[in-house]
Scaffold this motif. Structure first.
Motif, PDB file in Angstrom:
ATOM      1  N   GLY A  34       0.780  -1.233   0.000  1.00 47.81           N
ATOM      2  CA  GLY A  34       0.000   0.000   0.000  1.00 47.81           C
ATOM      3  C   GLY A  34       0.807   1.276   0.000  1.00 47.81           C
ATOM      4  O   GLY A  34       0.418   2.260   0.621  1.00 47.81           O
ATOM      5  N   ARG A  35       1.913   1.281  -0.701  1.00 44.99           N
ATOM      6  CA  ARG A  35       2.840   2.407  -0.638  1.00 44.99           C
ATOM      7  C   ARG A  35       2.283   3.704  -1.202  1.00 44.99           C
ATOM      8  O   ARG A  35       2.771   4.771  -0.883  1.00 44.99           O
ATOM      9  N   GLY A  36       1.256   3.637  -2.043  1.00 48.94           N
ATOM     10  CA  GLY A  36       0.707   4.856  -2.625  1.00 48.94           C
ATOM     11  C   GLY A  36      -0.336   5.545  -1.764  1.00 48.94           C
ATOM     12  O   GLY A  36      -0.752   6.654  -2.065  1.00 48.94           O
ATOM     13  N   GLU A  37      -0.790   4.888  -0.687  1.00 48.69           N
ATOM     14  CA  GLU A  37      -1.750   5.498   0.231  1.00 48.69           C
ATOM     15  C   GLU A  37      -1.018   6.521   1.100  1.00 48.69           C
ATOM     16  O   GLU A  37       0.082   6.255   1.568  1.00 48.69           O
ATOM     17  N   TYR A  38      -1.650   7.667   1.336  1.00 45.27           N
ATOM     18  CA  TYR A  38      -0.962   8.681   2.145  1.00 45.27           C
ATOM     19  C   TYR A  38      -0.863   8.262   3.609  1.00 45.27           C
ATOM     20  O   TYR A  38       0.217   8.250   4.178  1.00 45.27           O
ATOM     21  N   HIS A  40      -0.567   5.550   5.978  1.00 41.00           N
ATOM     22  CA  HIS A  40      -0.226   4.132   5.875  1.00 41.00           C
ATOM     23  C   HIS A  40       0.647   3.737   7.060  1.00 41.00           C
ATOM     24  O   HIS A  40       1.744   4.272   7.232  1.00 41.00           O
ATOM     25  N   ARG A  43       4.221   2.385   6.199  1.00 39.53           N
ATOM     26  CA  ARG A  43       5.197   3.414   5.821  1.00 39.53           C
ATOM     27  C   ARG A  43       5.628   4.201   7.057  1.00 39.53           C
ATOM     28  O   ARG A  43       6.786   4.568   7.197  1.00 39.53           O
ATOM     29  N   TRP A  84       6.205   7.981   0.114  1.00 38.02           N
ATOM     30  CA  TRP A  84       4.818   8.113  -0.346  1.00 38.02           C
ATOM     31  C   TRP A  84       4.789   8.606  -1.793  1.00 38.02           C
ATOM     32  O   TRP A  84       4.028   8.085  -2.617  1.00 38.02           O
ATOM     33  N   ARG A  88       3.058   6.623  -4.741  1.00 39.74           N
ATOM     34  CA  ARG A  88       1.983   7.249  -5.512  1.00 39.74           C
ATOM     35  C   ARG A  88       2.313   7.219  -7.004  1.00 39.74           C
ATOM     36  O   ARG A  88       1.461   6.914  -7.842  1.00 39.74           O
ATOM     37  N   ASP A  91       1.833   3.732  -8.277  1.00 36.94           N
ATOM     38  CA  ASP A  91       0.414   3.404  -8.437  1.00 36.94           C
ATOM     39  C   ASP A  91      -0.179   4.080  -9.673  1.00 36.94           C
ATOM     40  O   ASP A  91      -0.988   3.485 -10.386  1.00 36.94           O
TER      41      ASP A  91
END
Length: 129
Positions: A34-38, A40, A43, A84, A88, A91
């Motif tokens: 889930g690295r693109g979620e702000y 998280h 992370r 992030w 993002r 993604d």
């Protein structure tokens, strides 16, 4: 070579070794997902690991604890946002290791982390020496 320069180089090596372990050997599945979620948790844990290990590196070279805690909190926040942004981008583009753009993003990510260490050493030299 001056003692300050010697210590700066030692600090650079410690931060490089820290980076190797925190970015490549100690990442959990949660940290990588889930690295693109702000917002998280993984992370945040990853950036926190970087910050904690940087505390160790700075204390090993004799940096004062209050300075170290502030600097490493800033590093953790920067690390979180750098990662992030890379997540993002990944993604949005849906590129993987077979794509050149993936490696460009990876390279920019690593450059920004390395420049963070330069900034940390610079701050150490100005405020902690």
């Amino acid at each position: 070579m001056t003692a300050v320069l010697q210590t700066a180089l030692i600090l650079l090596v410690l931060l490089q070794v820290k980076h190797l372990f925190a970015d490549y050997f100690l990442q959990s599945k949660r940290m990588l997902a889930g690295r693109g979620e702000y917002l998280h948790l993984g992370r945040a844990q990853h950036a926190g690991l970087h910050a904690v290990l940087s505390v160790v590196a700075l204390l090993l070279v004799g940096a004062p604890l209050p300075f170290t805690l502030v600097l490493c909190a800033a590093e953790g926040i920067l690390h979180y946002h750098i990662d992030w942004a890379k997540g993002r981008h990944a993604d949005k583009t849906n590129h993987g290791p077979a794509d050149a753009t993936y490696w460009r993003a990876f390279g920019v990510d690593q450059l920004l982390h390395q420049l963070t260490y330069v900034g940390m050493i610079w701050a150490w030299a100005i405020y902690a020496v």
